[in-house]
Write a protein that holds these residues in place. Structure first.
Motif, short mmCIF file in Angstrom:
data_model
loop_
_atom_site.label_atom_id
_atom_site.label_comp_id
_atom_site.label_asym_id
_atom_site.label_seq_id
_atom_site.Cartn_x
_atom_site.Cartn_y
_atom_site.Cartn_z
N LEU A 38 -2.12 -3.12 -4.01
CA LEU A 38 -3.42 -2.47 -3.91
C LEU A 38 -4.37 -3.41 -3.15
O LEU A 38 -4.64 -4.52 -3.59
CB LEU A 38 -3.97 -2.17 -5.31
N VAL A 64 -3.21 2.30 -10.39
CA VAL A 64 -1.76 2.10 -10.35
C VAL A 64 -1.08 2.67 -11.60
O VAL A 64 -0.05 3.36 -11.49
CB VAL A 64 -1.42 0.60 -10.20
N LEU A 114 -3.34 1.82 -1.34
CA LEU A 114 -2.25 1.63 -2.29
C LEU A 114 -0.94 1.80 -1.55
O LEU A 114 -0.70 2.82 -0.92
CB LEU A 114 -2.32 2.65 -3.44
#
Length: 339
Positions: free
Chosen positions: A218, A255, A316
């Motif tokens: 990320l 996430v 991401l």
């Protein structure tokens, strides 16, 4: 008389899956569009009764398509079918004229109930020659690993966006996920394009389960920190310690739900390492050099999240090991067959 149905989605898998769960006792003629502009062209040429519309698409997305339909004299009933399940997304499409919203992946039972409740389908309909009317919906079709992984990632992306949107009380702008097998040099070019000239900070976390191993990465542009702090109600001075706390907070929210939704679709429970700060105020090239030996050639999924009306953008990436590719192909092909 048959009901004319148009399914608009950039994913071949999503189009097939939705067509297959439509009521089998419904007299319909089904056609397909790959993006909003194609759907608009088709509706302009010949009337349709119902439009099943995805939101995240290239060329013209679902919002742009709904906006364009406002100028049409004859407009089909629109049901948005999307992985973007943010409350604001659902409210927006209804304000723009959509009759209803249904989350991906659609189930036959839920979709049937929705169609009945909207009065678009009646269980008293008589169907004659359904196979010919459905334009070979169930014909065998081959899907690539990239196509399968993109659709699974699309659904997972929507779940993560909903959690972040609820936490920050914002609307998350979602892209079409990019899936490619790339070399480490190509990875740097992709990240350079996303970050521009800015320095970045990055959080990494490893995941493994059922023969699938990958690293989530990320990456935040440094310009994102002030607005991130505002949305998270952080009043103290933004120093390096506070920045790391912000990174970890947003990383866990983005996430965690993504991997949870991703794993559920593949029927995998992923175990994971602790998140690790691997770069702070660094150039993308420095980040790549630090991990070059580990990454090399990799299957990559990339999603760029942006927060509407705020200068917050984060990238991401899921970076799968080469050994995971054949396992993923197996799992995803089975998933498509089950649909």
């Amino acid at each position: 008389m048959s009901t004319r149905v148009l399914i608009c989605d950039d994913s071949k898998i999503a189009r097939k899956q939705l067509a297959r769960v439509l009521p089998t006792d419904w007299s319909i003629e089904v056609e397909f569009a790959e993006h909003g502009q194609q759907a608009l062209d088709m509706i302009s040429a010949t009337p349709f009764d119902i439009l099943f519309l995805d939101l995240n698409m290239p060329v013209k997305d679902g919002y742009e398509t709904l906006d364009a339909l406002r100028s049409f004299d004859q407009v089909p009933a629109v049901i948005v079918v999307s992985g973007d399940i943010q409350p604001q997304a659902i409210a927006r499409v209804k304000e723009m004229g959509a009759m209803a919203f249904h989350k991906k992946p659609a189930s036959g039972e839920d979709l049937r109930a929705l169609l009945l409740s909207l009065g678009l389908f009646s269980e008293t309909e008589q169907v004659s020659h359904p196979s010919s009317q459905r334009n070979d919906i169930n014909a065998a079709e081959q899907f690539t690993l990239n196509e399968c992984l993109q659709e699974v990632s699309n659904v997972a992306m929507g779940h993560a966006a909903k959690v972040l949107a609820n936490m920050l009380n914002v609307f998350i702008k979602l892209p079409v996920p990019k899936v490619n097998i790339i070399e480490v040099s190509e990875l740097q070019m992709a990240l350079d394009y996303s970050a521009g000239e800015e320095n970045v900070s990055a959080v990494s976390q490893g995941f493994v389960g059922s023969g699938v191993a990958f690293e989530s990465l990320l990456i935040f542009n440094d310009s994102s920190f002030p607005d991130m702090a505002t949305l998270l109600h952080v009043s103290e001075k933004i120093d390096s310690v506070v920045e790391v706390e912000l990174l970890m907070d947003v990383s866990s929210v983005l996430v965690g739900p993504f991997i949870d939704a991703f794993g559920k679709q593949l029927n995998i429970d992923f175990s994971h390492s602790h998140p690790e700060l691997i770069a702070q105020h660094a150039k993308v090239s420095d980040l790549i050099n630090a991990k070059k030996a580990a990454w090399q050639r990799t299957l990559a999924v990339e999603i760029v999240y942006e927060v509407e009306n705020y200068q917050i953008s984060c990238d991401l990436m899921l970076l799968f090991t080469e050994e995971s590719v054949p396992v993923l192909e197996n799992l995803l092909s089975y998933l498509v067959e089950e649909e």
